[in-house]
Design a protein around this motif. Sequence first.
Motif, PDB file in Angstrom:
ATOM      1  N   LEU A  22      12.831  -1.646   7.643  1.00 60.20           N
ATOM      2  CA  LEU A  22      12.229  -0.944   6.482  1.00 60.20           C
ATOM      3  C   LEU A  22      12.433  -1.098   5.073  1.00 60.20           C
ATOM      4  O   LEU A  22      12.021  -0.678   4.261  1.00 60.20           O
ATOM      5  N   GLY A  24      10.998  -3.730   3.659  1.00 57.62           N
ATOM      6  CA  GLY A  24       9.673  -4.178   2.765  1.00 57.62           C
ATOM      7  C   GLY A  24       9.331  -5.685   3.308  1.00 57.62           C
ATOM      8  O   GLY A  24       8.561  -5.978   2.340  1.00 57.62           O
ATOM      9  N   LYS A  25       9.814  -6.225   4.153  1.00 52.46           N
ATOM     10  CA  LYS A  25       9.376  -7.586   4.326  1.00 52.46           C
ATOM     11  C   LYS A  25       8.271  -7.786   5.042  1.00 52.46           C
ATOM     12  O   LYS A  25       7.162  -8.465   4.313  1.00 52.46           O
ATOM     13  N   THR A  26       7.614  -6.960   5.878  1.00 49.31           N
ATOM     14  CA  THR A  26       6.318  -7.004   6.111  1.00 49.31           C
ATOM     15  C   THR A  26       5.306  -6.770   4.786  1.00 49.31           C
ATOM     16  O   THR A  26       4.326  -7.189   4.911  1.00 49.31           O
ATOM     17  N   THR A  27       5.682  -5.592   4.125  1.00 48.37           N
ATOM     18  CA  THR A  27       4.969  -5.312   2.848  1.00 48.37           C
ATOM     19  C   THR A  27       4.931  -6.495   1.877  1.00 48.37           C
ATOM     20  O   THR A  27       3.702  -6.698   1.256  1.00 48.37           O
ATOM     21  N   ASN A 141      14.319  -4.802  -3.408  1.00 48.93           N
ATOM     22  CA  ASN A 141      12.824  -4.475  -3.335  1.00 48.93           C
ATOM     23  C   ASN A 141      12.896  -2.789  -3.600  1.00 48.93           C
ATOM     24  O   ASN A 141      14.236  -2.166  -3.566  1.00 48.93           O
ATOM     25  N   ASP A 144      10.783   0.915  -7.753  1.00 48.37           N
ATOM     26  CA  ASP A 144      10.000   1.940  -8.178  1.00 48.37           C
ATOM     27  C   ASP A 144      10.659   3.373  -7.825  1.00 48.37           C
ATOM     28  O   ASP A 144      10.017   4.499  -8.426  1.00 48.37           O
ATOM     29  N   ALA A 170       7.382  -4.416  -3.676  1.00 46.23           N
ATOM     30  CA  ALA A 170       6.463  -5.122  -2.526  1.00 46.23           C
ATOM     31  C   ALA A 170       5.022  -4.231  -2.410  1.00 46.23           C
ATOM     32  O   ALA A 170       4.137  -5.125  -2.118  1.00 46.23           O
ATOM     33  N   ARG A 171       5.246  -2.673  -2.787  1.00 45.28           N
ATOM     34  CA  ARG A 171       4.013  -2.153  -2.393  1.00 45.28           C
ATOM     35  C   ARG A 171       2.883  -2.643  -3.504  1.00 45.28           C
ATOM     36  O   ARG A 171       1.824  -2.678  -3.036  1.00 45.28           O
TER      37      ARG A 171
HETATM   38  N1  GDP Z   1       8.260   2.868  -2.612  1.00 46.57           N
HETATM   39  C1  GDP Z   1       8.273   1.576  -2.056  1.00 46.57           C
HETATM   40  N2  GDP Z   1       7.814   1.558  -0.770  1.00 46.57           N
HETATM   41  C2  GDP Z   1       7.940   0.233  -0.255  1.00 46.57           C
HETATM   42  C3  GDP Z   1       8.216  -0.805  -0.957  1.00 46.57           C
HETATM   43  N3  GDP Z   1       8.187  -1.747   0.003  1.00 46.57           N
HETATM   44  C4  GDP Z   1       7.885  -1.476   1.105  1.00 46.57           C
HETATM   45  N4  GDP Z   1       7.782  -0.257   1.037  1.00 46.57           N
HETATM   46  C5  GDP Z   1       7.602   0.961   2.205  1.00 46.57           C
HETATM   47  O1  GDP Z   1       8.616   0.826   2.981  1.00 46.57           O
HETATM   48  C6  GDP Z   1       8.096   1.048   4.407  1.00 46.57           C
HETATM   49  C7  GDP Z   1       8.570  -0.224   5.256  1.00 46.57           C
HETATM   50  O2  GDP Z   1       7.969  -1.421   5.006  1.00 46.57           O
HETATM   51  P1  GDP Z   1       7.939  -2.674   5.922  1.00 46.57           P
HETATM   52  O3  GDP Z   1       7.355  -3.669   5.193  1.00 46.57           O
HETATM   53  O4  GDP Z   1       7.163  -2.154   7.208  1.00 46.57           O
HETATM   54  O5  GDP Z   1       9.288  -2.927   6.101  1.00 46.57           O
HETATM   55  P2  GDP Z   1      10.061  -4.162   7.032  1.00 46.57           P
HETATM   56  O6  GDP Z   1      10.550  -3.227   8.132  1.00 46.57           O
HETATM   57  O7  GDP Z   1      10.833  -4.716   6.195  1.00 46.57           O
HETATM   58  O8  GDP Z   1       8.842  -4.964   7.659  1.00 46.57           O
HETATM   59  C8  GDP Z   1       6.642   1.170   4.231  1.00 46.57           C
HETATM   60  O9  GDP Z   1       6.354   2.439   4.318  1.00 46.57           O
HETATM   61  C9  GDP Z   1       6.537   0.519   3.032  1.00 46.57           C
HETATM   62  O10 GDP Z   1       5.244   0.959   2.430  1.00 46.57           O
HETATM   63  C10 GDP Z   1       8.525  -0.961  -2.401  1.00 46.57           C
HETATM   64  O11 GDP Z   1       8.769  -1.658  -2.999  1.00 46.57           O
HETATM   65  N5  GDP Z   1       8.387   0.513  -2.846  1.00 46.57           N
END
Ligand code: GDP
Lengths: 195, 160
Positions: A22, A24-27, A141, A144, A170-171
């Motif tokens: 979680l 933010g890798k996928t994001t 990451n 914000d 990343a969002r």
């Molecule tokens: N507020 C905020 N949320 C983020 C950011 N990057 C990712 N997220 C949120 O964190 C959650 C997990 O992100 P995801 O990309 O699935 O994480 P992963 O497990 O690393 O692939 C999602 O709900 C994203 O929208 C960011 O820079 N700011």
Amino acid sequence: MSFINYMAREINCKIVYYGPGLCGKTTNLQYIYERTSPDAKGKMISLATETERTLFFDFLPLSLGEIRGFKTRFHLYTVPGQVFYDASRKLILKGVDGVIFVADSQIERFEANQESVENLRTNLAEQGYSLEKVPYVVQYNKRDLPNVLPIEELREALNPMNVPDYEACARTGPGVFDTLKAVSKLVLTELKKGA
Amino acid sequence: MVNPQMVMYEEEFNQIQLVVDRLVREANAKVVFIVDKNGQLIAASGEVDNIDTTSLASLTAGNIAATGGIAKLLRENEFSTQFHEGENANIHIQLVGNRVILVVIFDSKSSLGLVRLRVRKASDELNRIFESLLSKVQEPGGDSPFAEITDEDIDNLFND
Ligand SMILES: Nc1nc2c(ncn2[C@@H]2O[C@H](COP(=O)(O)OP(=O)(O)O)[C@@H](O)[C@H]2O)c(=O)[nH]1
Ligand SMILES: [Mg+2]
């Protein structure tokens, strides 16, 4: 392991986004996908669970342009972050040319970040790579959010080698392309050295 | 470096392309392609315009990596062949020389028996080609186009 194809005049490199669940890798990949012109990207593939957690990997092929008549193609992968997917993470690191460590800046994820860096180090070593040698950058990451640690503290804990590092959200995008560019440069520079 | 740099030259590429072109014909296949274990497409033949070969390459390599991981847990050598049967399309995946992956997609115009037979022959040929490619790559003095690139070249890539 990059792949130089003299026939297609292409150079292919593999970049892996690593980090705790979680963070933010996928994001990161989704943002890159959205902001890249159609002719420069392929399809983004996500092997995810029904709740959108990465199960095996996300994959995004990108073309960055030409160098000396060779097309540069980067294959971006993310690993599944949850602790119990370690076997899959090891597989995805095979043949890697560059690594981006995505840290979750939130206070409560501090330990998860540290464990994940250690896990990266271990898994790279198992493949005969070392974190000191592989092209490597760090992204802090979720800048914000209100409950984040100061950059200095994150840097001290997660980036003792002082590799290039970036703040990101990343969002919405800030820092996403800077991080990718930084690692891509390191990868190409490495290729030049190895040539 | 652990892995030798993967390189493809015109001479070997043409030989490989001949093998996959012939395999499409002789196995009555729709599509044949070759991927390295890291998911990069090496060659393809057949009705490739209708499919996303980049995605297929990455997923096939992921699949082979995952079954390879399972094999390791079972203290098996790598499972070198996989076959998946669909309603219309079937897919035969063969690990060649533990280095590259040969994928054949076919429908009811062919059969598993025929595909197996032709894949066996093609695998031997591919093995020989990749052996010679590998020894070429390890020869010293092969000049790479990247020895010459400058920091400026790299920077220019990102100036958009
Ligand atoms: N507020 C905020 N949320 C983020 C950011 N990057 C990712 N997220 C949120 O964190 C959650 C997990 O992100 P995801 O990309 O699935 O994480 P992963 O497990 O690393 O692939 C999602 O709900 C994203 O929208 C960011 O820079 N700011
Ligand atoms: Mg994910």
